[in-house]
Design an enzyme around this catalytic site. Structure first.
Site, short mmCIF file in Angstrom:
data_model
loop_
_atom_site.label_atom_id
_atom_site.label_comp_id
_atom_site.label_asym_id
_atom_site.label_seq_id
_atom_site.Cartn_x
_atom_site.Cartn_y
_atom_site.Cartn_z
N CYS A 348 0.83 -1.21 0.00
CA CYS A 348 0.00 0.00 0.00
C CYS A 348 0.87 1.26 0.00
O CYS A 348 1.39 1.66 1.05
CB CYS A 348 -0.92 0.01 1.22
SG CYS A 348 -1.97 1.47 1.30
N CYS A 351 -0.36 4.13 2.44
CA CYS A 351 -0.12 3.96 3.88
C CYS A 351 1.36 4.03 4.22
O CYS A 351 1.75 4.69 5.19
CB CYS A 351 -0.68 2.62 4.36
SG CYS A 351 -2.45 2.45 4.07
N ASP A 352 2.17 3.33 3.46
CA ASP A 352 3.57 3.16 3.83
C ASP A 352 4.53 4.05 3.05
O ASP A 352 5.70 4.15 3.41
CB ASP A 352 3.98 1.69 3.65
CG ASP A 352 3.15 0.78 4.54
OD1 ASP A 352 2.79 1.21 5.65
OD2 ASP A 352 2.85 -0.35 4.13
#
Length: 524
Positions: A348, A351-352
């Protein structure tokens, strides 16, 4: 700090609170976030006469624990729970009051209560999050519920953007990152079902002396999967007056990971989270028994009545079974990938990606998701390398053109990723092979984002149904499988074009076929 309109909305949500709650805030006045956190909590507490704020100045601290009466709920927020985590704070209060649609049913509650934590052996879970992470709230809210339901398990939520020294010391490179007693338990997106499985494996479970978990559920139709196909099949079956049991890890399924949806006909724009919520709302309009957070262990398709057994011991029986298990992220399957999940290998970018600001990363995959990930990452990383196995990119031309215009994106085709390389603690590079020359080399990188599509979730029926070469379930034009009474719909099948709108239609077809077979006496 919180605007008036938002405060009014929260006040409406809290209008039905029964118990009294205290936001027990400990903060260091010297901390840069002290005043902001105190003001945030002051505003939040103002939304209900059932909420109070208690502030205690304490060196080196910046945390708030939710108390019910004078007792801790086991939930603590270190760092301001704003952004996506604002909802987690609201739900923590509602759930502590026994309210909220996200509360688990009796079966899952019993599993949580049986986790082997005692007054003599209390357990602590810590989740490091990013306020921009769309996957973090699911994990935070699930573990908050665990803390609420189990008196000897506590859960602390930590904003990694505030406590960066801790993140670096723990060498965390992805969120959400769940630690148990200081040791990494899980990294990345997850479901309540997966988290309970991990906690049972880590802590053990107390004996089920009463056999309460071995409950059997009877239905006319069982639907496995809570995504668009599963929800559609359940609703269409319920509209025929049938008893329906929908069994899923989560309502919404893989669609919850989709940030923007602009091709669901008649809905110009929505998000995966919104669509998932709408599916849940629609399911609730019918007498459908929804068993969420269930992990299927085995199925028996041999008899006239099909049986499904889930983790924890519950069983489901019905003459008709609709398989709508969807698909999950496809992994590279190379050396080092599993070892470095959450420590340099990610799925992702939203998100990361922020963990790689100013660093070099690679995106494996040249489809739409891969090129979109590369464009997102190019805004925060110094350099992005796109690696595509085929000789051409599969992404839409408009995306490819945008990527080629970015000076810090390099694109390579006909490249095979052969290994993820690391130093034992985090990723340091990728080993790749040129498919035209056979030459191998190592790329120095800080992180890898895998974007190579989806893999059907069909392992549970692999021994009972013949799968095709892509491990999809073959179906006829009515979504019937090779076994009478067993139907399949959505991304788990061999139907082309894995699209939400297609899955919805296929789910309806499966339900209608099952009803038609019932009327014709083909199934009971």
């Amino acid at each position: 700090m919180l605007d008036t309109a938002l405060l009014r909305q929260v006040s409406d949500v809290f209008a039905a609170l029964d118990a009294h709650y205290t936001l027990d805030f400990y903060g260091d006045p010297a901390h840069a976030k002290f005043a902001e956190y105190r003001d945030f909590l002051t505003d939040f507490a103002s939304t209900s006469p059932h909420l109070d704020l208690r502030t205690t100045e304490a060196a080196g601290r910046l945390d708030c624990t939710l108390l019910r009466g004078d007792a801790s709920t086991g939930i603590t927020f270190r760092g301001i729970p704003g952004g996506h985590e604002f909802t987690s704070l609201i739900l923590a209060v509602l759930n502590a009051d026994g309210k909220g649609k996200n509360l688990p049913d009796a079966g899952l509650t019993r599993r949580i209560e049986r986790l082997n934590a005692t007054a003599e052996r209390p357990q602590k879970l810590t989740t490091y999050i990013s306020l921009s992470c769309t996957n973090c709230p699911d994990v935070v809210q699930a573990l908050n519920i665990v803390a609420l339901l189990h008196p000897h398990i506590a859960h602390e939520v930590v904003d990694g953007g505030v406590f960066t020294a801790e993140v670096e010391a723990l060498q965390l490179q992805g969120v959400p990152a769940v630690l148990h007693e200081g040791q990494l338990l899980h990294s990345g997106r997850s479901t309540m079902a997966d988290l309970i499985d991990r906690l049972e494996a880590k802590l053990g479970a107390l004996p089920d002396a009463a056999g309460a978990l071995a409950e059997a559920h009877e239905a006319d139709v069982i639907v496995l999967g809570g995504g668009p196909a599963g929800a559609s099949a359940a609703i269409y079956s319920a509209r025929k007056g049938l008893r329906v049991a929908l069994v899923a890890e989560r309502v919404g399924g893989q669609v919850k990971e989709t940030v923007g949806i602009e091709n669901l006909i008649s809905v110009p724009h929505t998000t995966g989270a919104t669509l998932a919520a709408n599916l849940a709302t629609h399911l609730a309009d019918y007498p459908i028994e929804v068993f969420e957070h269930r992990r299927v262990e085995a199925v028996d398709l041999s008899g006239a009545v099909k049986t499904v057994r889930v983790r924890g011991g519950e069983t489901f029986r019905a003459p008709a079974l609709v398989l709508a298990t969807g698909a999950g992220w496809r992994k590279l399957g190379v050396e080092g990938e599993a070892e470095y999940l959450g420590r340099g290998v990610h799925f992702c970018p939203h998100c990361d990606g922020p963990f790689y600001k100013g660093k070099r990363v690679a995106v494996v995959g040249g489809g739409n998701s891969g090129i979109e990930a590369a464009l997102d990452l190019a805004g925060i990383c110094t350099h992005v390398t796109v690696l595509e196995f085929a000789d051409t990119l599969r992404a839409d031309s408009v995306l490819v053109e945008k990527a080629r215009e970015r000076a810090n994106i390099d694109i390579y085709t006909e490249v095979q990723t052969t290994a993820v390389v690391g130093n034992g603690e985090k990723v340091s590079g990728l080993r790749v092979k040129d498919r035209t020359t056979g030459e191998e080399r190592e790329l120095a990188l800080d992180g890898v984002f895998v974007q190579i599509g989806l893999s059907p979730n069909t392992d549970i029926v692999a021994d009972a149904l013949m799968l095709n070469g892509r491990r999809e379930i073959p179906v006829d034009s009515g979504c019937r499988t090779a076994i009478p009474g067993v139907y399949a719909a959505g991304d788990a099948t061999d139907v082309p074009y894995k699209q939400i709108v297609v899955a919805i239609g296929e789910g309806a077809k499966a339900a209608l076929s099952a009803f038609d077979d019932r009327m014709r006496g083909i199934i009971g």
